[in-house]
Design a protein around this motif. Structure first.
Motif, short mmCIF file in Angstrom:
data_model
loop_
_atom_site.label_atom_id
_atom_site.label_comp_id
_atom_site.label_asym_id
_atom_site.label_seq_id
_atom_site.Cartn_x
_atom_site.Cartn_y
_atom_site.Cartn_z
N UNK A 1 0.87 -1.17 0.00
CA UNK A 1 0.00 0.00 0.00
C UNK A 1 0.90 1.22 0.00
N UNK A 2 0.60 2.18 -0.84
CA UNK A 2 1.39 3.41 -0.84
C UNK A 2 0.50 4.56 -0.39
N UNK A 3 1.13 5.67 -0.08
CA UNK A 3 0.37 6.85 0.36
C UNK A 3 -0.54 7.38 -0.75
N UNK A 4 -0.25 7.03 -1.99
CA UNK A 4 -1.08 7.50 -3.10
C UNK A 4 -2.28 6.59 -3.36
N UNK A 5 -2.35 5.46 -2.66
CA UNK A 5 -3.49 4.55 -2.85
C UNK A 5 -4.77 5.19 -2.35
N UNK A 6 -5.86 4.56 -2.68
CA UNK A 6 -7.21 5.01 -2.40
C UNK A 6 -7.32 5.85 -1.12
N UNK A 7 -7.83 7.08 -1.27
CA UNK A 7 -8.01 7.96 -0.13
C UNK A 7 -9.14 7.48 0.78
N UNK A 8 -10.10 6.78 0.22
CA UNK A 8 -11.19 6.23 1.02
C UNK A 8 -10.75 4.87 1.55
N UNK A 9 -10.39 4.83 2.81
CA UNK A 9 -9.85 3.61 3.41
C UNK A 9 -10.92 2.73 4.05
N UNK A 10 -12.18 3.09 3.91
CA UNK A 10 -13.24 2.32 4.58
C UNK A 10 -13.32 0.89 4.05
N UNK A 11 -12.83 0.65 2.84
CA UNK A 11 -12.89 -0.71 2.31
C UNK A 11 -12.05 -1.68 3.14
N UNK A 12 -11.09 -1.17 3.90
CA UNK A 12 -10.27 -2.03 4.76
C UNK A 12 -11.16 -2.75 5.78
N UNK A 13 -12.16 -2.06 6.29
CA UNK A 13 -13.09 -2.68 7.24
C UNK A 13 -13.81 -3.86 6.57
N UNK A 14 -14.15 -3.71 5.30
CA UNK A 14 -14.83 -4.78 4.57
C UNK A 14 -13.89 -5.94 4.27
N UNK A 15 -12.60 -5.63 4.06
CA UNK A 15 -11.62 -6.71 3.88
C UNK A 15 -11.58 -7.58 5.13
N UNK A 16 -11.51 -6.93 6.29
CA UNK A 16 -11.43 -7.66 7.56
C UNK A 16 -12.71 -8.44 7.80
N UNK A 17 -13.85 -7.78 7.70
CA UNK A 17 -15.12 -8.44 8.02
C UNK A 17 -15.54 -9.48 6.99
#
Length: 109
Positions: free
Chosen positions: A26-42
């Motif tokens: 993951x780089x700092x230029x990746x998706x500004x909306x990080x909410x998908x990380x919660x969906x990855x975990x769940x």
């Protein structure tokens, strides 16, 4: 150091992103909306974390068809916690969890 391993459906988003960044996934230029990380975990069949107190120091996950096959991926440990068997502990927990759920074919990506 007392590392605790668990399978979770919720994890601190910023700590998970930090692990992805440190692994170079993951780089700092990746998706500004990080909410998908919660969906990855769940949404992951088995998402494992290793914690030192409240600090997530490692993670890994298994993607599965829920019937027979699974792939373990995204296994990483914070640099300062490496070479202490934490990655092995994460893999063992995931494999044990998969086998308990009847998954017999397990691949590692």
């Amino acid at each position: 150091m007392n590392i605790e391993y668990s399978i979770v459906k919720i994890a601190d988003r910023e700590q998970i992103i930090s692990l992805y960044k440190q692994a170079g996934w993951w780089s700092n230029s990746d998706n500004a909306d990080t909410s998908f990380v919660d969906r990855i975990v769940s949404g992951t069949f088995a998402f494992a974390v290793a914690k030192d107190g409240d600090k997530i120091v490692g993670m890994g996950r298994a993607i599965s068809d829920s019937i027979s096959d699974a792939y373990i991926q995204d296994v990483t440990v914070l640099e300062e916690y490496r070479k202490k068997g934490i990655g092995s502990g994460i893999i063992k927990l995931i494999v044990r969890t998969l086998r308990q759920r009847g998954i017999s074919w397990i691949g590692l990506i």
